[in-house]
Design an enzyme around this catalytic site. Structure first.
Site, PDB file in Angstrom:
ATOM      1  N   SER A  51       0.818  -1.221   0.000  1.00 27.12           N
ATOM      2  CA  SER A  51       0.000   0.000   0.000  1.00 27.12           C
ATOM      3  C   SER A  51       0.842   1.256   0.000  1.00 27.12           C
ATOM      4  O   SER A  51       1.698   1.449   0.875  1.00 27.12           O
ATOM      5  CB  SER A  51      -0.885   0.058   1.254  1.00 27.12           C
ATOM      6  OG  SER A  51      -1.750  -1.026   1.280  1.00 27.12           O
ATOM      7  N   HIS A  82      -3.347   0.498  -4.608  1.00 25.38           N
ATOM      8  CA  HIS A  82      -2.737  -0.612  -5.341  1.00 25.38           C
ATOM      9  C   HIS A  82      -3.067  -0.464  -6.827  1.00 25.38           C
ATOM     10  O   HIS A  82      -4.225  -0.553  -7.216  1.00 25.38           O
ATOM     11  CB  HIS A  82      -3.272  -1.954  -4.832  1.00 25.38           C
ATOM     12  CG  HIS A  82      -2.798  -2.299  -3.454  1.00 25.38           C
ATOM     13  ND1 HIS A  82      -1.907  -3.318  -3.206  1.00 25.38           N
ATOM     14  CD2 HIS A  82      -3.076  -1.747  -2.261  1.00 25.38           C
ATOM     15  CE1 HIS A  82      -1.659  -3.371  -1.912  1.00 25.38           C
ATOM     16  NE2 HIS A  82      -2.365  -2.437  -1.308  1.00 25.38           N
ATOM     17  N   HIS A 104      -5.571  -9.210  -1.090  1.00 25.39           N
ATOM     18  CA  HIS A 104      -5.555  -9.527   0.336  1.00 25.39           C
ATOM     19  C   HIS A 104      -6.718 -10.462   0.683  1.00 25.39           C
ATOM     20  O   HIS A 104      -7.723 -10.492  -0.026  1.00 25.39           O
ATOM     21  CB  HIS A 104      -5.737  -8.248   1.177  1.00 25.39           C
ATOM     22  CG  HIS A 104      -4.768  -7.160   0.869  1.00 25.39           C
ATOM     23  ND1 HIS A 104      -4.923  -6.320  -0.220  1.00 25.39           N
ATOM     24  CD2 HIS A 104      -3.632  -6.763   1.499  1.00 25.39           C
ATOM     25  CE1 HIS A 104      -3.910  -5.462  -0.249  1.00 25.39           C
ATOM     26  NE2 HIS A 104      -3.115  -5.707   0.772  1.00 25.39           N
ATOM     27  N   TYR A 106      -8.800  -9.884   2.983  1.00 22.63           N
ATOM     28  CA  TYR A 106      -9.988  -9.078   3.313  1.00 22.63           C
ATOM     29  C   TYR A 106     -10.790  -8.669   2.076  1.00 22.63           C
ATOM     30  O   TYR A 106     -11.920  -8.206   2.197  1.00 22.63           O
ATOM     31  CB  TYR A 106      -9.628  -7.844   4.159  1.00 22.63           C
ATOM     32  CG  TYR A 106      -8.714  -6.833   3.508  1.00 22.63           C
ATOM     33  CD1 TYR A 106      -9.151  -5.999   2.491  1.00 22.63           C
ATOM     34  CD2 TYR A 106      -7.394  -6.696   3.945  1.00 22.63           C
ATOM     35  CE1 TYR A 106      -8.300  -5.066   1.902  1.00 22.63           C
ATOM     36  CE2 TYR A 106      -6.539  -5.771   3.370  1.00 22.63           C
ATOM     37  CZ  TYR A 106      -7.003  -4.965   2.351  1.00 22.63           C
ATOM     38  OH  TYR A 106      -6.165  -4.043   1.776  1.00 22.63           O
ATOM     39  N   GLU A 107     -10.226  -8.876   0.888  1.00 23.02           N
ATOM     40  CA  GLU A 107     -10.991  -8.601  -0.331  1.00 23.02           C
ATOM     41  C   GLU A 107     -11.897  -9.784  -0.684  1.00 23.02           C
ATOM     42  O   GLU A 107     -12.647  -9.722  -1.654  1.00 23.02           O
ATOM     43  CB  GLU A 107     -10.034  -8.303  -1.491  1.00 23.02           C
ATOM     44  CG  GLU A 107      -9.270  -6.997  -1.289  1.00 23.02           C
ATOM     45  CD  GLU A 107      -8.165  -6.820  -2.314  1.00 23.02           C
ATOM     46  OE1 GLU A 107      -8.458  -6.431  -3.450  1.00 23.02           O
ATOM     47  OE2 GLU A 107      -6.994  -7.086  -1.966  1.00 23.02           O
ATOM     48  N   ALA A 134       2.884  -2.018   4.071  1.00 23.51           N
ATOM     49  CA  ALA A 134       2.652  -0.988   5.083  1.00 23.51           C
ATOM     50  C   ALA A 134       2.235  -1.724   6.353  1.00 23.51           C
ATOM     51  O   ALA A 134       1.478  -2.690   6.279  1.00 23.51           O
ATOM     52  CB  ALA A 134       1.524  -0.071   4.624  1.00 23.51           C
ATOM     53  N   MET A 232      -1.735  -6.871   7.249  1.00 24.20           N
ATOM     54  CA  MET A 232      -2.781  -7.748   6.700  1.00 24.20           C
ATOM     55  C   MET A 232      -2.320  -8.460   5.425  1.00 24.20           C
ATOM     56  O   MET A 232      -3.153  -8.879   4.625  1.00 24.20           O
ATOM     57  CB  MET A 232      -4.028  -6.910   6.383  1.00 24.20           C
ATOM     58  CG  MET A 232      -4.557  -6.101   7.554  1.00 24.20           C
ATOM     59  SD  MET A 232      -5.894  -5.005   7.053  1.00 24.20           S
ATOM     60  CE  MET A 232      -6.017  -3.951   8.520  1.00 24.20           C
ATOM     61  N   SER A 233      -1.019  -8.602   5.236  1.00 23.00           N
ATOM     62  CA  SER A 233      -0.541  -9.175   3.967  1.00 23.00           C
ATOM     63  C   SER A 233       0.725 -10.002   4.190  1.00 23.00           C
ATOM     64  O   SER A 233       0.986 -10.467   5.294  1.00 23.00           O
ATOM     65  CB  SER A 233      -0.268  -8.035   2.971  1.00 23.00           C
ATOM     66  OG  SER A 233       0.844  -7.280   3.394  1.00 23.00           O
ATOM     67  N   ASN A 256       2.049   3.789  10.616  1.00 25.66           N
ATOM     68  CA  ASN A 256       1.345   4.325  11.798  1.00 25.66           C
ATOM     69  C   ASN A 256       1.770   3.496  12.997  1.00 25.66           C
ATOM     70  O   ASN A 256       2.190   2.350  12.840  1.00 25.66           O
ATOM     71  CB  ASN A 256      -0.181   4.198  11.609  1.00 25.66           C
ATOM     72  CG  ASN A 256      -0.600   2.761  11.317  1.00 25.66           C
ATOM     73  OD1 ASN A 256      -0.466   2.287  10.191  1.00 25.66           O
ATOM     74  ND2 ASN A 256      -1.068   2.070  12.331  1.00 25.66           N
ATOM     75  N   HIS A 268      -6.754   5.018   7.002  1.00 24.08           N
ATOM     76  CA  HIS A 268      -6.049   4.453   5.822  1.00 24.08           C
ATOM     77  C   HIS A 268      -5.370   5.551   4.992  1.00 24.08           C
ATOM     78  O   HIS A 268      -4.307   5.324   4.406  1.00 24.08           O
ATOM     79  CB  HIS A 268      -7.028   3.650   4.956  1.00 24.08           C
ATOM     80  CG  HIS A 268      -6.357   2.914   3.820  1.00 24.08           C
ATOM     81  ND1 HIS A 268      -5.350   1.983   4.009  1.00 24.08           N
ATOM     82  CD2 HIS A 268      -6.536   2.973   2.479  1.00 24.08           C
ATOM     83  CE1 HIS A 268      -4.949   1.513   2.839  1.00 24.08           C
ATOM     84  NE2 HIS A 268      -5.647   2.099   1.894  1.00 24.08           N
TER      85      HIS A 268
HETATM   86  N1  HPA Z   1      -2.714  -2.660  11.392  1.00 22.65           N
HETATM   87  C1  HPA Z   1      -2.861  -3.553  10.391  1.00 22.65           C
HETATM   88  N2  HPA Z   1      -2.452  -3.324   9.158  1.00 22.65           N
HETATM   89  C2  HPA Z   1      -1.852  -2.137   8.897  1.00 22.65           C
HETATM   90  C3  HPA Z   1      -1.678  -1.170   9.875  1.00 22.65           C
HETATM   91  C4  HPA Z   1      -2.127  -1.457  11.198  1.00 22.65           C
HETATM   92  O1  HPA Z   1      -1.998  -0.651  12.135  1.00 22.65           O
HETATM   93  N3  HPA Z   1      -1.052  -0.112   9.291  1.00 22.65           N
HETATM   94  C5  HPA Z   1      -0.858  -0.446   7.987  1.00 22.65           C
HETATM   95  N4  HPA Z   1      -1.351  -1.679   7.744  1.00 22.65           N
END
Ligand code: HPA
Length: 301
Positions: A51, A82, A104, A106-107, A134, A232-233, A256, A268
């Protein structure tokens, strides 16, 4: 690609046609053959850009850009940030295959589908895979924008891309995961980071299914079990790559601090923004690492 097979219902005279999807290996072979037909380059190093980190692929030379939608049976990425194309080109002298965006769990894709592009890269002849993402920082020594080399992961996605019948043409039923992230590649990445005045950091990545971010209690739990980063990847791809005998390097960008570490909500947009902010450093690190990994492939096989 859908192959239609004829099926007769024996209880009545109705005749139906059922779609039968070819097995994963055949699909990966077909997709790999298609991609290679689009270029003369034969890269041995693959990259997956996470991302907000896609712009590394913009500066490749001799580049051929193939939208995922054009590659037979390739999953399409729906996530914001993406681009959804495979770029084959050169970074300096090094031919590379770069996935600008990934899919991912989650998609709605299964872990096996999430790992399908990795299968295709493997069948194209990729031997070293660089995964980027990320991530949220759990280790308080990381700041926003830190680049962290993965030394290990914890799979909490509740799925594994190898679930189901094993296809020995890809790899063994029970692949070893003791050295998921190649020690030599980690050393190279840390050395090159140091040269670029990027603080050399390593960490353990916990993969969750998402798409909701974690709760502060979940982050406390992840810290207690030894995670430094959360995302998440990456993990389905790393598992499939190791299954196929590829060597893996993974780099997280801490976009973050994870939930509850700072007293504010996650967003996001901020994740994408921080990715863009550290892009220069991130690209410099990739450019420095690539010729060294190419050299390793030549000297050590
Ligand atoms: N949590 C999960 N996935 C992420 C985060 C997070 O804080 N930041 C970027 N991808």
């Amino acid at each position: 690609m859908t192959v239609w097979v004829y099926a007769a219902n024996l209880r009545d005279t109705t005749v139906t046609f059922l779609p039968m999807t070819p097995d994963l290996f055949t699909r990966a072979e077909s997709a790999a053959a298609f991609v290679l037909s689009q270029t003369e380059l034969r890269p041995q190093i693959g990259l997956v850009l996470g991302s907000g980190l896609g712009s590394f692929a913009d500066d490749l030379t001799e580049a051929v850009r193939i939208p995922y939608a054009h590659i037979p049976t390739f999953p399409r990425s729906t996530a914001i940030g993406h681009a959804g194309q495979l770029v084959i080109g050169k970074s300096g002298d090094v031919p590379v295959a770069v996935m600008q965006g990934r899919v991912h769990l989650y998609e709605g894709y299964s872990a096996a589908e999430v790992a399908f592009p990795t299968r295709v890269l493997g069948r194209m002849g990729i031997r070293a895979l660089i995964l980027t993402n990320a991530a949220g920082g759990i280790n308080v020594e990381y700041g926003q924008g830190a680049l962290v080399i993965l030394c290990d992961h914890i799979n909490l996605q509740g799925q594994n891309p190898l679930t189901g019948a094993n296809d020995e043409r890809f790899g063994p039923r029970f692949p070893d995961m003791s050295y998921t992230y190649a020690k030599r590649y980690r050393e190279i990445a840390l050395e090159e980071a140091k040269k670029l005045s990027i603080p050399p950091r390593e960490g353990v990545y916990a993969a969750l299914a998402g798409p909701s971010y974690e709760t502060p209690a979940e982050i406390r739990y992840l810290r207690a079990i030894g995670a430094d980063l959360v995302g998440m990847s990456t993990v389905p791809e790393a598992i499939a790559a190791r299954h196929m005998g590829m060597n893996v390097l993974a780099i997280s960008c801490v976009t973050n601090m994870a939930a509850g570490i700072l007293d504010r909500a996650l967003d996001h947009e901020e994740v994408l923004e921080v990715g863009r902010r550290v892009m220069g450093q991130f690209i410099a690190l990739l450019r420095a690492v690539l010729p060294r990994i190419a050299g390793e492939l030549q000297t050590r096989g």
